[in-house]
Write a protein that holds these residues in place. Structure first.
Motif, PDB file in Angstrom:
ATOM      1  N   ARG A  10       4.616  14.415 -11.214  1.00 67.21           N
ATOM      2  CA  ARG A  10       5.151  14.527 -12.576  1.00 67.21           C
ATOM      3  C   ARG A  10       4.078  14.999 -13.549  1.00 67.21           C
ATOM      4  O   ARG A  10       4.319  15.856 -14.388  1.00 67.21           O
ATOM      5  CB  ARG A  10       5.726  13.182 -13.022  1.00 67.21           C
ATOM      6  CG  ARG A  10       6.282  13.174 -14.409  1.00 67.21           C
ATOM      7  CD  ARG A  10       7.493  14.077 -14.532  1.00 67.21           C
ATOM      8  NE  ARG A  10       7.966  14.033 -15.904  1.00 67.21           N
ATOM      9  CZ  ARG A  10       8.373  15.081 -16.577  1.00 67.21           C
ATOM     10  NH1 ARG A  10       8.420  16.257 -16.002  1.00 67.21           N
ATOM     11  NH2 ARG A  10       8.768  14.973 -17.807  1.00 67.21           N
ATOM     12  N   GLY A  11       2.885  14.437 -13.426  1.00 64.62           N
ATOM     13  CA  GLY A  11       1.794  14.811 -14.322  1.00 64.62           C
ATOM     14  C   GLY A  11       1.316  16.230 -14.111  1.00 64.62           C
ATOM     15  O   GLY A  11       0.890  16.902 -15.059  1.00 64.62           O
ATOM     16  N   SER A  12       1.364  16.705 -12.863  1.00 65.57           N
ATOM     17  CA  SER A  12       0.894  18.060 -12.597  1.00 65.57           C
ATOM     18  C   SER A  12       1.762  19.108 -13.286  1.00 65.57           C
ATOM     19  O   SER A  12       1.304  20.203 -13.590  1.00 65.57           O
ATOM     20  CB  SER A  12       0.830  18.322 -11.089  1.00 65.57           C
ATOM     21  OG  SER A  12       2.124  18.296 -10.533  1.00 65.57           O
ATOM     22  N   GLN A  13       2.998  18.781 -13.550  1.00 63.69           N
ATOM     23  CA  GLN A  13       3.887  19.701 -14.264  1.00 63.69           C
ATOM     24  C   GLN A  13       3.520  19.793 -15.745  1.00 63.69           C
ATOM     25  O   GLN A  13       3.814  20.783 -16.407  1.00 63.69           O
ATOM     26  CB  GLN A  13       5.338  19.245 -14.124  1.00 63.69           C
ATOM     27  CG  GLN A  13       5.828  19.243 -12.700  1.00 63.69           C
ATOM     28  CD  GLN A  13       7.146  18.513 -12.547  1.00 63.69           C
ATOM     29  OE1 GLN A  13       7.694  17.971 -13.504  1.00 63.69           O
ATOM     30  NE2 GLN A  13       7.668  18.493 -11.333  1.00 63.69           N
ATOM     31  N   LEU A  14       2.879  18.751 -16.261  1.00 65.51           N
ATOM     32  CA  LEU A  14       2.539  18.707 -17.683  1.00 65.51           C
ATOM     33  C   LEU A  14       1.091  19.117 -17.977  1.00 65.51           C
ATOM     34  O   LEU A  14       0.722  19.239 -19.137  1.00 65.51           O
ATOM     35  CB  LEU A  14       2.760  17.283 -18.214  1.00 65.51           C
ATOM     36  CG  LEU A  14       4.166  16.706 -18.016  1.00 65.51           C
ATOM     37  CD1 LEU A  14       4.201  15.243 -18.415  1.00 65.51           C
ATOM     38  CD2 LEU A  14       5.164  17.509 -18.821  1.00 65.51           C
TER      39      LEU A  14
ATOM     40  N   THR B 267       0.833  -1.209   0.000  1.00 66.62           N
ATOM     41  CA  THR B 267       0.000   0.000   0.000  1.00 66.62           C
ATOM     42  C   THR B 267       0.864   1.255   0.000  1.00 66.62           C
ATOM     43  O   THR B 267       0.592   2.204  -0.744  1.00 66.62           O
ATOM     44  CB  THR B 267      -0.946  -0.007   1.212  1.00 66.62           C
ATOM     45  OG1 THR B 267      -1.772  -1.174   1.141  1.00 66.62           O
ATOM     46  CG2 THR B 267      -1.818   1.228   1.243  1.00 66.62           C
ATOM     47  N   VAL B 268       1.911   1.264   0.816  1.00 64.31           N
ATOM     48  CA  VAL B 268       2.828   2.411   0.838  1.00 64.31           C
ATOM     49  C   VAL B 268       3.479   2.587  -0.530  1.00 64.31           C
ATOM     50  O   VAL B 268       3.593   3.710  -1.039  1.00 64.31           O
ATOM     51  CB  VAL B 268       3.884   2.242   1.951  1.00 64.31           C
ATOM     52  CG1 VAL B 268       5.016   3.246   1.800  1.00 64.31           C
ATOM     53  CG2 VAL B 268       3.237   2.386   3.311  1.00 64.31           C
ATOM     54  N   GLY B 269       3.881   1.476  -1.146  1.00 63.80           N
ATOM     55  CA  GLY B 269       4.470   1.554  -2.481  1.00 63.80           C
ATOM     56  C   GLY B 269       3.502   2.092  -3.511  1.00 63.80           C
ATOM     57  O   GLY B 269       3.876   2.920  -4.361  1.00 63.80           O
ATOM     58  N   PHE B 270       2.239   1.670  -3.424  1.00 59.43           N
ATOM     59  CA  PHE B 270       1.231   2.167  -4.354  1.00 59.43           C
ATOM     60  C   PHE B 270       1.006   3.661  -4.166  1.00 59.43           C
ATOM     61  O   PHE B 270       0.940   4.421  -5.137  1.00 59.43           O
ATOM     62  CB  PHE B 270      -0.089   1.405  -4.171  1.00 59.43           C
ATOM     63  CG  PHE B 270      -1.207   1.987  -4.961  1.00 59.43           C
ATOM     64  CD1 PHE B 270      -1.302   1.767  -6.325  1.00 59.43           C
ATOM     65  CD2 PHE B 270      -2.165   2.779  -4.357  1.00 59.43           C
ATOM     66  CE1 PHE B 270      -2.325   2.324  -7.070  1.00 59.43           C
ATOM     67  CE2 PHE B 270      -3.195   3.334  -5.087  1.00 59.43           C
ATOM     68  CZ  PHE B 270      -3.269   3.099  -6.444  1.00 59.43           C
ATOM     69  N   VAL B 271       0.874   4.096  -2.911  1.00 64.26           N
ATOM     70  CA  VAL B 271       0.643   5.523  -2.641  1.00 64.26           C
ATOM     71  C   VAL B 271       1.840   6.352  -3.107  1.00 64.26           C
ATOM     72  O   VAL B 271       1.664   7.421  -3.707  1.00 64.26           O
ATOM     73  CB  VAL B 271       0.343   5.742  -1.142  1.00 64.26           C
ATOM     74  CG1 VAL B 271       0.344   7.216  -0.791  1.00 64.26           C
ATOM     75  CG2 VAL B 271      -0.996   5.107  -0.770  1.00 64.26           C
TER      76      VAL B 271
ATOM     77  N   ALA C 157       1.619   9.152  -5.950  1.00 63.32           N
ATOM     78  CA  ALA C 157       2.050  10.519  -5.651  1.00 63.32           C
ATOM     79  C   ALA C 157       3.109  10.996  -6.640  1.00 63.32           C
ATOM     80  O   ALA C 157       3.054  12.140  -7.108  1.00 63.32           O
ATOM     81  CB  ALA C 157       2.585  10.599  -4.222  1.00 63.32           C
ATOM     82  N   SER C 158       4.056  10.129  -6.976  1.00 67.93           N
ATOM     83  CA  SER C 158       5.092  10.550  -7.922  1.00 67.93           C
ATOM     84  C   SER C 158       4.513  10.782  -9.315  1.00 67.93           C
ATOM     85  O   SER C 158       4.923  11.711 -10.015  1.00 67.93           O
ATOM     86  CB  SER C 158       6.227   9.530  -7.976  1.00 67.93           C
ATOM     87  OG  SER C 158       5.787   8.315  -8.531  1.00 67.93           O
ATOM     88  N   LEU C 159       3.548   9.958  -9.706  1.00 67.75           N
ATOM     89  CA  LEU C 159       2.885  10.180 -10.995  1.00 67.75           C
ATOM     90  C   LEU C 159       2.105  11.493 -10.991  1.00 67.75           C
ATOM     91  O   LEU C 159       2.088  12.225 -11.981  1.00 67.75           O
ATOM     92  CB  LEU C 159       1.949   9.019 -11.325  1.00 67.75           C
ATOM     93  CG  LEU C 159       2.622   7.729 -11.772  1.00 67.75           C
ATOM     94  CD1 LEU C 159       1.589   6.615 -11.890  1.00 67.75           C
ATOM     95  CD2 LEU C 159       3.350   7.922 -13.082  1.00 67.75           C
ATOM     96  N   PHE C 160       1.451  11.795  -9.873  1.00 72.22           N
ATOM     97  CA  PHE C 160       0.709  13.047  -9.781  1.00 72.22           C
ATOM     98  C   PHE C 160       1.649  14.244  -9.859  1.00 72.22           C
ATOM     99  O   PHE C 160       1.369  15.212 -10.573  1.00 72.22           O
ATOM    100  CB  PHE C 160      -0.108  13.106  -8.488  1.00 72.22           C
ATOM    101  CG  PHE C 160      -0.834  14.398  -8.323  1.00 72.22           C
ATOM    102  CD1 PHE C 160      -2.012  14.636  -9.028  1.00 72.22           C
ATOM    103  CD2 PHE C 160      -0.335  15.388  -7.510  1.00 72.22           C
ATOM    104  CE1 PHE C 160      -2.678  15.837  -8.904  1.00 72.22           C
ATOM    105  CE2 PHE C 160      -1.000  16.595  -7.377  1.00 72.22           C
ATOM    106  CZ  PHE C 160      -2.174  16.826  -8.069  1.00 72.22           C
TER     107      PHE C 160
END
Length: 104
Positions: free
Chosen positions: A40-44, A27-31, A35-38
């Motif tokens: 990175r994606g928020s910059q684009l 679960t920690v790995g998924f979160v 979070a890292s995808l968010f």
């Protein structure tokens, strides 16, 4: 399939305490991944488009979207709680789905 088989063996054979710890770690790995995808994606993202969107239909879709997010997690729990009795599981899932439709 490469990840599913070892996890199935672990889930079947491991003691509950180990499963709890493994579930917590996954679960920690998924979160962290989400979070890292968010980040990175928020910059684009083109955030200005959100101000031009029609948000009037979003509230009506919220219950269905929330149900979709938890459906895959709920089904195995319901199956175990009802003792893998297909008839009871089907009735429970159908009743929950009908309740969701009624809220729409």
């Amino acid at each position: 399939a490469l990840l599913t088989a070892p996890l199935a063996v672990i889930a079947r054979c491991a003691p509950p305490r180990l499963l709890g710890r493994l579930n917590g770690a996954l679960t920690v790995g998924f979160v962290a991944s989400a979070a890292s995808l968010f980040v990175r994606g928020s910059q684009l993202a083109s955030w200005s488009r959100l101000s031009r969107a029609d948000w009037s239909v979003a509230a009506a879709a919220a219950p269905s979207l929330l149900q979709l997010h938890v459906y895959c997690e709920v089904v195995p729990t319901v199956v175990e709680l009802l003792g893998r009795d297909r008839r009871r599981v089907r009735r429970a899932l159908l009743g929950g789905s009908v309740a969701l439709l009624a809220m729409q």
